[in-house]
Design a protein around this motif. Sequence first.
Motif, PDB file in Angstrom:
ATOM      1  N   LYS A 455      54.393  76.278  50.597  1.00 28.11           N
ATOM      2  CA  LYS A 455      53.584  76.095  51.799  1.00 28.11           C
ATOM      3  C   LYS A 455      52.135  76.363  51.440  1.00 28.11           C
ATOM      4  N   THR A 456      51.249  75.370  51.718  1.00 22.87           N
ATOM      5  CA  THR A 456      49.846  75.484  51.330  1.00 22.87           C
ATOM      6  C   THR A 456      48.954  75.181  52.518  1.00 22.87           C
ATOM      7  N   ASP A 457      48.020  76.087  52.791  1.00 28.60           N
ATOM      8  CA  ASP A 457      47.014  75.864  53.832  1.00 28.60           C
ATOM      9  C   ASP A 457      45.865  75.082  53.203  1.00 28.60           C
ATOM     10  N   LEU A 458      45.716  73.810  53.588  1.00 32.13           N
ATOM     11  CA  LEU A 458      44.675  72.953  53.022  1.00 32.13           C
ATOM     12  C   LEU A 458      43.365  73.045  53.787  1.00 32.13           C
ATOM     13  N   GLY A 459      43.303  73.893  54.799  1.00 35.75           N
ATOM     14  CA  GLY A 459      42.075  74.112  55.551  1.00 35.75           C
ATOM     15  C   GLY A 459      41.901  73.186  56.729  1.00 35.75           C
ATOM     16  N   LYS A 460      41.055  73.613  57.688  1.00 38.55           N
ATOM     17  CA  LYS A 460      40.706  72.829  58.875  1.00 38.55           C
ATOM     18  C   LYS A 460      41.940  72.457  59.710  1.00 38.55           C
ATOM     19  N   GLY A 461      42.952  73.326  59.678  1.00 38.72           N
ATOM     20  CA  GLY A 461      44.124  73.098  60.508  1.00 38.72           C
ATOM     21  C   GLY A 461      45.234  72.312  59.855  1.00 38.72           C
ATOM     22  N   LEU A 462      45.090  71.947  58.571  1.00 31.93           N
ATOM     23  CA  LEU A 462      46.105  71.146  57.872  1.00 31.93           C
ATOM     24  C   LEU A 462      46.966  72.041  56.977  1.00 31.93           C
ATOM     25  N   VAL A 463      48.291  71.974  57.182  1.00 26.58           N
ATOM     26  CA  VAL A 463      49.237  72.752  56.384  1.00 26.58           C
ATOM     27  C   VAL A 463      50.206  71.784  55.703  1.00 26.58           C
ATOM     28  N   LEU A 464      50.447  72.000  54.410  1.00 26.27           N
ATOM     29  CA  LEU A 464      51.347  71.153  53.639  1.00 26.27           C
ATOM     30  C   LEU A 464      52.570  71.946  53.196  1.00 26.27           C
ATOM     31  N   LEU A 465      53.774  71.397  53.511  1.00 25.58           N
ATOM     32  CA  LEU A 465      55.022  71.887  52.943  1.00 25.58           C
ATOM     33  C   LEU A 465      55.440  70.881  51.887  1.00 25.58           C
ATOM     34  N   HIS A 466      55.657  71.334  50.653  1.00 21.88           N
ATOM     35  CA  HIS A 466      55.860  70.390  49.556  1.00 21.88           C
ATOM     36  C   HIS A 466      56.979  70.845  48.629  1.00 21.88           C
ATOM     37  N   LYS A 467      57.808  69.894  48.227  1.00 23.62           N
ATOM     38  CA  LYS A 467      58.827  70.133  47.210  1.00 23.62           C
ATOM     39  C   LYS A 467      58.901  68.898  46.326  1.00 23.62           C
ATOM     40  N   GLN A 468      58.697  69.089  45.041  1.00 21.61           N
ATOM     41  CA  GLN A 468      58.733  67.959  44.115  1.00 21.61           C
ATOM     42  C   GLN A 468      60.122  67.809  43.515  1.00 21.61           C
ATOM     43  N   SER A 469      60.592  66.562  43.444  1.00 23.86           N
ATOM     44  CA  SER A 469      61.843  66.242  42.772  1.00 23.86           C
ATOM     45  C   SER A 469      61.660  64.919  42.050  1.00 23.86           C
ATOM     46  N   THR A 470      61.850  64.920  40.747  1.00 24.50           N
ATOM     47  CA  THR A 470      61.673  63.696  39.949  1.00 24.50           C
ATOM     48  C   THR A 470      62.974  62.946  39.710  1.00 24.50           C
ATOM     49  N   GLN A 471      64.046  63.370  40.418  1.00 25.27           N
ATOM     50  CA  GLN A 471      65.352  62.757  40.171  1.00 25.27           C
ATOM     51  C   GLN A 471      65.366  61.282  40.549  1.00 25.27           C
ATOM     52  N   TYR A 472      64.679  60.922  41.659  1.00 27.09           N
ATOM     53  CA  TYR A 472      64.631  59.530  42.113  1.00 27.09           C
ATOM     54  C   TYR A 472      63.193  59.184  42.487  1.00 27.09           C
ATOM     55  N   PRO A 473      62.785  57.938  42.319  1.00 26.98           N
ATOM     56  CA  PRO A 473      61.401  57.543  42.608  1.00 26.98           C
ATOM     57  C   PRO A 473      61.177  57.305  44.099  1.00 26.98           C
ATOM     58  N   ILE A 474      61.503  58.282  44.924  1.00 22.23           N
ATOM     59  CA  ILE A 474      61.358  58.154  46.375  1.00 22.23           C
ATOM     60  C   ILE A 474      60.579  59.341  46.915  1.00 22.23           C
ATOM     61  N   VAL A 475      60.073  59.179  48.125  1.00 25.49           N
ATOM     62  CA  VAL A 475      59.331  60.258  48.774  1.00 25.49           C
ATOM     63  C   VAL A 475      59.673  60.258  50.260  1.00 25.49           C
ATOM     64  N   ASN A 476      59.883  61.459  50.807  1.00 24.35           N
ATOM     65  CA  ASN A 476      60.127  61.651  52.237  1.00 24.35           C
ATOM     66  C   ASN A 476      58.905  62.329  52.838  1.00 24.35           C
ATOM     67  N   VAL A 477      58.363  61.770  53.919  1.00 22.97           N
ATOM     68  CA  VAL A 477      57.147  62.307  54.532  1.00 22.97           C
ATOM     69  C   VAL A 477      57.376  62.511  56.030  1.00 22.97           C
ATOM     70  N   THR A 478      56.971  63.676  56.537  1.00 21.25           N
ATOM     71  CA  THR A 478      56.996  63.950  57.974  1.00 21.25           C
ATOM     72  C   THR A 478      55.638  64.497  58.383  1.00 21.25           C
ATOM     73  N   LEU A 479      55.010  63.869  59.366  1.00 17.51           N
ATOM     74  CA  LEU A 479      53.747  64.342  59.940  1.00 17.51           C
ATOM     75  C   LEU A 479      54.035  64.918  61.315  1.00 17.51           C
ATOM     76  N   SER A 480      53.535  66.106  61.600  1.00 16.80           N
ATOM     77  CA  SER A 480      53.748  66.727  62.911  1.00 16.80           C
ATOM     78  C   SER A 480      52.403  67.094  63.523  1.00 16.80           C
ATOM     79  N   ILE A 481      52.126  66.571  64.732  1.00 14.42           N
ATOM     80  CA  ILE A 481      50.893  66.906  65.451  1.00 14.42           C
ATOM     81  C   ILE A 481      51.251  67.607  66.752  1.00 14.42           C
ATOM     82  N   PRO A 482      50.388  68.513  67.232  1.00 15.88           N
ATOM     83  CA  PRO A 482      50.714  69.301  68.436  1.00 15.88           C
ATOM     84  C   PRO A 482      50.941  68.412  69.656  1.00 15.88           C
ATOM     85  N   PHE A 483      51.909  68.800  70.452  1.00 12.86           N
ATOM     86  CA  PHE A 483      52.257  68.051  71.661  1.00 12.86           C
ATOM     87  C   PHE A 483      53.199  68.924  72.476  1.00 12.86           C
ATOM     88  N   SER A 484      53.369  68.592  73.729  1.00  8.64           N
ATOM     89  CA  SER A 484      54.396  69.220  74.546  1.00  8.64           C
ATOM     90  C   SER A 484      54.943  68.207  75.537  1.00  8.64           C
TER      91      SER A 484
END
Length: 794
Positions: A455-484
């Motif tokens: 978990k990395t705080d990239l500043g200005k309200g942006l937080v990154l959760l990251h896990k690297q896996s080189t087993q397959y050439p794919i990437v999963n991405v989820t963006l979450s913005i505040p809402f109710s």
Amino acid sequence: MKKAFMFTVFLGLVIVLGATEMLTKTLSNGMQVVVKKNTSNEAVAIYCFVKTGSLHEGKLLGSGLSHYVEHVVSSGTTTKRTEKEFMEIASRTGAVANAGTTYGSTSYNFLTNRENFSTGLQVIAEQMQFCVFDSTEVAREQQVIAKEIVRGFTSPFSKINLKYWETAYSQSNYRYPIIGLSDLFLRLQRQDLIDYYNRRYVPNNMVLVVAGNIDVDAALEEVEKAFSGFDRRPLEPILMPAQPVVLGTSEYLEEFEVLMPRVFINQTIPAPDLKDVYALNVVGDILINNDTAPMQKLFYEEQQLVNYFVSFTGVDMEINSGVLRIWLEAKDTSRVNDIVDTFYREMSKYQKGYFTQKQIDAAVHKFEAEILLKSRGASEECIYIGDSMVHYGVPDRDKIRMTYLKSLKPADLNRVVQKYYNPLNKFTFYALPQGQTAMLKSDSKASVAADAMTKTDLGKGLVLLHKQSTQYPIVNVTLSIPFSLYYGTEFDNGFTTFMLELLMKGSKKYSKDQITDWFEERSTQVNIREGSDAITFDFKCLVSDLDQMQKILIDAIQNPLFSDKDIDLLKTVYASYIKRISSDPGTIHNDYRKLSVYNSKRDQMSTSGKMALIQNITRKDVVDAFNKYIRAESMMVAIVGDLDQLQAAEVSSKFYNAFKRQGIDGTISLPQLAIKGKTYRQEYNFEAANIDIMMQGLTTTDPDYNTMLVIEALLNFGGKRLHEATRGKRDLVYASWFYNAANRRNGFCGISSQTSLEKMDKLQIVLEAELDRLINEPVSQKELTEAIAAQIKV
């Protein structure tokens, strides 16, 4: 029991195909009848399928009750004839009489000639209506089955099969063998058989199939007469949970008295994705199951690592889900992990660009030829028709299958390869030779880089959760913005959902067709969801496609079109949806519950009321919702896949900068329960009665929230108090469970139950007593420990 996907009722429909006649009719008592002329020989087969099997045994699940009943009913004494008389009939007519039990149905059959059709029909009719469960016959068959169980579970391969179903389907009724477990079976009493027969052997739960060289009209008339006094009766629904989709991976390993290891890989296909089964069938044929398929050639011929390697995909209408299964037998335990890893790695090469329409057409042609070239006798005809009727509601399920198969395109195959042929959401069962577990566990996987989540705080309200896996050439991405969800009012309820469904329907740079075609060609999509605390944008793609995916999504976020044509089209979808659910008892009950227990007009609004609002929505309303909510004063990004930390941070920043950096200008109005200690009742024309006891709960930030989770486990999982009180000690419910719905702003909890009308008042007393017990009586340390362990496991 719910039948989804396709349901058709036939009333006196005659189908003529060449020289073959088929007559299908639903009798006034609810029995479905199919009569088909088959001139392949002079035989006539009569099959009665009772839509009840080992899945439907309710509180006696796992006992083999369905199979036990089948043993006694088939040729057992009735009020009309003795067992000896039935045997004499079979001998005199030269008939073959038999019966069989599966997970989903029990069938009784009588194979004879045309002259003895009436006699055979009468035998079946008497078995279905008048069995007396003679005490001597019941005791004798118990001994026969007890020996069958012992014989059936002694070989190593039977033990493997038993353990596989027990672990792969741990949450489903499929976890028990059809014949039952010995200890549960031996507890059955004669009265259990009688009760089950009276409860499940009703005409509105049966399909009667006749096939052979007969006059179909005359045969149907005889069937109606044979069952004319057999009256329709209420049929209680059976709780039929589907095996949940595995999140991540799950494994089970056990040693058996075998010489070579076997591996079984399972993935549940949930109801919304059932059409994927047909594309997976073709993928299996092209890539895995044929002798010339790439996977067969690699593992069986070139590397010679396996004795067999098979893929299977099927639909189970009993639990309204599907399954992808992969079976293999390896030659060397030390190579098992290598085989599985290589398989997933090789399959990733087929995620785009490999399949052609010519390949698909050839596979579909082969499937069709297999169907058309089958030569079915009278019995085979009955079995096929009966199985189709029981599980699909139509006499020829292959027509449904071929319709979907013939519609497949290369993009469909690419999509399912990417979606299913990877390690995610899999249950893997390892059956190993004795003493070889260490060989499997020591198998090195050092070549694969799989870092821990950071978990990395990239500043200005942006937080990154990251896990690297080189087993397959794919990437999963989820963006979450505040809402109710609770920004909305009674005047715009549902507008945000509507707007989000239109967001990927075209933008300034990319038309709707361009977006759709690009997604289909690359077997990907963007899923946009609103939740109680956030709007999320979620996608999975090949790393090589990530740059273009980002461009498409960013333009949709910054420059959506929201065309009037797409708005009107989506309105018609919503209008059809409200018509579809207008007679759904669950919807009717939920709408009444909201009206009764919530304070505000927004939270009381019915499903039809919300849909009526949507029908009046304008493009301005959609644009206003977009401008109000698609903004991000902060963002959390989760990235898992073949990107390093620096690359993941760059992708995250690029997405974050695409949003307006502002908070939402609105007021959150939390729903409040009008808790009055009051009982509300609504009458509707459905057999089932729903009871809900609702209470204000805790937020996820409350210090006592973990205690609430343990209470949930105590009532549902660990101590199973609700099950014991409502089903173990008393037969009061079809289903009953405690629920706990919470977020950081609000929380509700309660008990939901479904029962019959005559048991409703008693059930309410029992449920309230269980809550009173929880409040006023101490919980034992044993119960507490079990509940905590169960919640951790969940």
